[in-house]
Design a protein around this motif. Structure first.
Motif, PDB file in Angstrom:
ATOM      1  N   LYS A 186      40.867  26.653  42.245  1.00  0.00           N
ATOM      2  CA  LYS A 186      39.877  27.211  41.328  1.00  0.00           C
ATOM      3  C   LYS A 186      39.891  28.737  41.276  1.00  0.00           C
ATOM      4  N   SER A 187      40.768  29.382  42.023  1.00  0.00           N
ATOM      5  CA  SER A 187      40.882  30.835  41.956  1.00  0.00           C
ATOM      6  C   SER A 187      42.354  31.192  41.853  1.00  0.00           C
ATOM      7  N   VAL A 188      42.771  31.508  40.659  1.00  0.00           N
ATOM      8  CA  VAL A 188      44.169  31.834  40.397  1.00  0.00           C
ATOM      9  C   VAL A 188      44.236  33.175  39.680  1.00  0.00           C
ATOM     10  N   CYS A 189      45.416  33.741  39.627  1.00  0.00           N
ATOM     11  CA  CYS A 189      45.606  35.005  38.927  1.00  0.00           C
ATOM     12  C   CYS A 189      45.443  34.768  37.431  1.00  0.00           C
ATOM     13  N   SER A 190      44.372  35.268  36.884  1.00  0.00           N
ATOM     14  CA  SER A 190      44.081  35.062  35.463  1.00  0.00           C
ATOM     15  C   SER A 190      45.189  35.610  34.574  1.00  0.00           C
ATOM     16  N   ALA A 191      45.799  36.703  34.998  1.00  0.00           N
ATOM     17  CA  ALA A 191      46.822  37.343  34.181  1.00  0.00           C
ATOM     18  C   ALA A 191      48.112  36.528  34.114  1.00  0.00           C
ATOM     19  N   HIS A 192      48.396  35.749  35.148  1.00  0.00           N
ATOM     20  CA  HIS A 192      49.659  35.000  35.194  1.00  0.00           C
ATOM     21  C   HIS A 192      49.496  33.504  35.026  1.00  0.00           C
ATOM     22  N   GLY A 193      48.309  33.000  34.975  1.00  0.00           N
ATOM     23  CA  GLY A 193      48.109  31.571  34.782  1.00  0.00           C
ATOM     24  C   GLY A 193      48.121  30.797  36.076  1.00  0.00           C
ATOM     25  N   ALA A 194      47.797  29.531  35.973  1.00  0.00           N
ATOM     26  CA  ALA A 194      47.550  28.686  37.139  1.00  0.00           C
ATOM     27  C   ALA A 194      48.763  28.476  38.034  1.00  0.00           C
ATOM     28  N   ARG A 195      49.935  28.287  37.492  1.00  0.00           N
ATOM     29  CA  ARG A 195      51.068  27.891  38.333  1.00  0.00           C
ATOM     30  C   ARG A 195      52.212  28.901  38.339  1.00  0.00           C
ATOM     31  N   THR A 196      52.086  29.974  37.602  1.00  0.00           N
ATOM     32  CA  THR A 196      53.216  30.895  37.509  1.00  0.00           C
ATOM     33  C   THR A 196      53.136  32.050  38.498  1.00  0.00           C
ATOM     34  N   CYS A 197      51.988  32.277  39.123  1.00  0.00           N
ATOM     35  CA  CYS A 197      51.832  33.372  40.078  1.00  0.00           C
ATOM     36  C   CYS A 197      51.502  32.798  41.447  1.00  0.00           C
ATOM     37  N   THR A 198      52.262  33.174  42.457  1.00  0.00           N
ATOM     38  CA  THR A 198      52.017  32.682  43.806  1.00  0.00           C
ATOM     39  C   THR A 198      51.591  33.804  44.748  1.00  0.00           C
ATOM     40  N   ARG A 199      51.313  34.975  44.193  1.00  0.00           N
ATOM     41  CA  ARG A 199      50.917  36.121  45.005  1.00  0.00           C
ATOM     42  C   ARG A 199      49.449  36.032  45.408  1.00  0.00           C
ATOM     43  N   TYR A 200      49.076  36.842  46.380  1.00  0.00           N
ATOM     44  CA  TYR A 200      47.686  36.901  46.810  1.00  0.00           C
ATOM     45  C   TYR A 200      46.844  37.632  45.768  1.00  0.00           C
ATOM     46  N   LEU A 201      45.587  37.246  45.670  1.00  0.00           N
ATOM     47  CA  LEU A 201      44.636  37.892  44.761  1.00  0.00           C
ATOM     48  C   LEU A 201      44.050  39.111  45.446  1.00  0.00           C
ATOM     49  N   VAL A 202      43.841  40.194  44.676  1.00  0.00           N
ATOM     50  CA  VAL A 202      43.391  41.439  45.297  1.00  0.00           C
ATOM     51  C   VAL A 202      42.232  42.117  44.584  1.00  0.00           C
ATOM     52  N   ALA A 203      41.874  41.674  43.377  1.00  0.00           N
ATOM     53  CA  ALA A 203      40.824  42.393  42.644  1.00  0.00           C
ATOM     54  C   ALA A 203      40.218  41.552  41.531  1.00  0.00           C
ATOM     55  N   ASP A 204      39.000  41.956  41.162  1.00  0.00           N
ATOM     56  CA  ASP A 204      38.354  41.456  39.951  1.00  0.00           C
ATOM     57  C   ASP A 204      38.512  42.539  38.890  1.00  0.00           C
ATOM     58  N   VAL A 205      38.898  42.131  37.699  1.00  0.00           N
ATOM     59  CA  VAL A 205      39.032  43.064  36.581  1.00  0.00           C
ATOM     60  C   VAL A 205      38.110  42.577  35.473  1.00  0.00           C
ATOM     61  N   PHE A 206      37.359  43.504  34.913  1.00  0.00           N
ATOM     62  CA  PHE A 206      36.443  43.173  33.823  1.00  0.00           C
ATOM     63  C   PHE A 206      36.952  43.861  32.564  1.00  0.00           C
ATOM     64  N   LEU A 207      37.126  43.064  31.516  1.00  0.00           N
ATOM     65  CA  LEU A 207      37.677  43.522  30.247  1.00  0.00           C
ATOM     66  C   LEU A 207      36.638  43.397  29.152  1.00  0.00           C
ATOM     67  N   ARG A 208      36.892  44.090  28.055  1.00  0.00           N
ATOM     68  CA  ARG A 208      36.052  43.976  26.854  1.00  0.00           C
ATOM     69  C   ARG A 208      37.004  43.919  25.662  1.00  0.00           C
ATOM     70  N   ASP A 209      36.653  43.075  24.685  1.00  0.00           N
ATOM     71  CA  ASP A 209      37.404  43.049  23.425  1.00  0.00           C
ATOM     72  C   ASP A 209      36.425  42.878  22.272  1.00  0.00           C
ATOM     73  N   ALA A 210      36.933  42.761  21.077  1.00  0.00           N
ATOM     74  CA  ALA A 210      36.069  42.678  19.899  1.00  0.00           C
ATOM     75  C   ALA A 210      35.193  41.433  19.908  1.00  0.00           C
ATOM     76  N   GLY A 211      35.619  40.380  20.599  1.00  0.00           N
ATOM     77  CA  GLY A 211      34.863  39.137  20.598  1.00  0.00           C
ATOM     78  C   GLY A 211      33.953  38.940  21.790  1.00  0.00           C
TER      79      GLY A 211
END
Length: 70
Positions: free
Chosen positions: A20-45
């Protein structure tokens, strides 16, 4: 839709990815690295989008350097 980083919260210690905690930028199964940060983004929606990211993403995403320089 282009998003922009509004906040980066780096963790004290890297954490292993789990089902339930995966690298959002790389998707569920494509990134096997350790998680290191929370990033908060903003877009038009959305005014606040939460991503959990690995160090590789922080090191290679050009928007990170631009955000930290501002």
């Amino acid at each position: 839709m282009k998003s922009r980083i509004v906040q980066i919260v780096r963790w004290d210690a890297p954490q292993q990815q789990r089902e339930k905690s995966v690298c959002s930028a790389h998707g569920a199964r494509t990134c096997t690295r350790y998680l290191v940060a929370d990033v908060f983004l903003r877009d038009a929606g959305s005014s606040r989008i939460h991503w959990t990211v690995c160090q590789h993403w922080l090191d290679h995403e050009p928007d990170v350097a631009a955000h930290e320089a501002s």
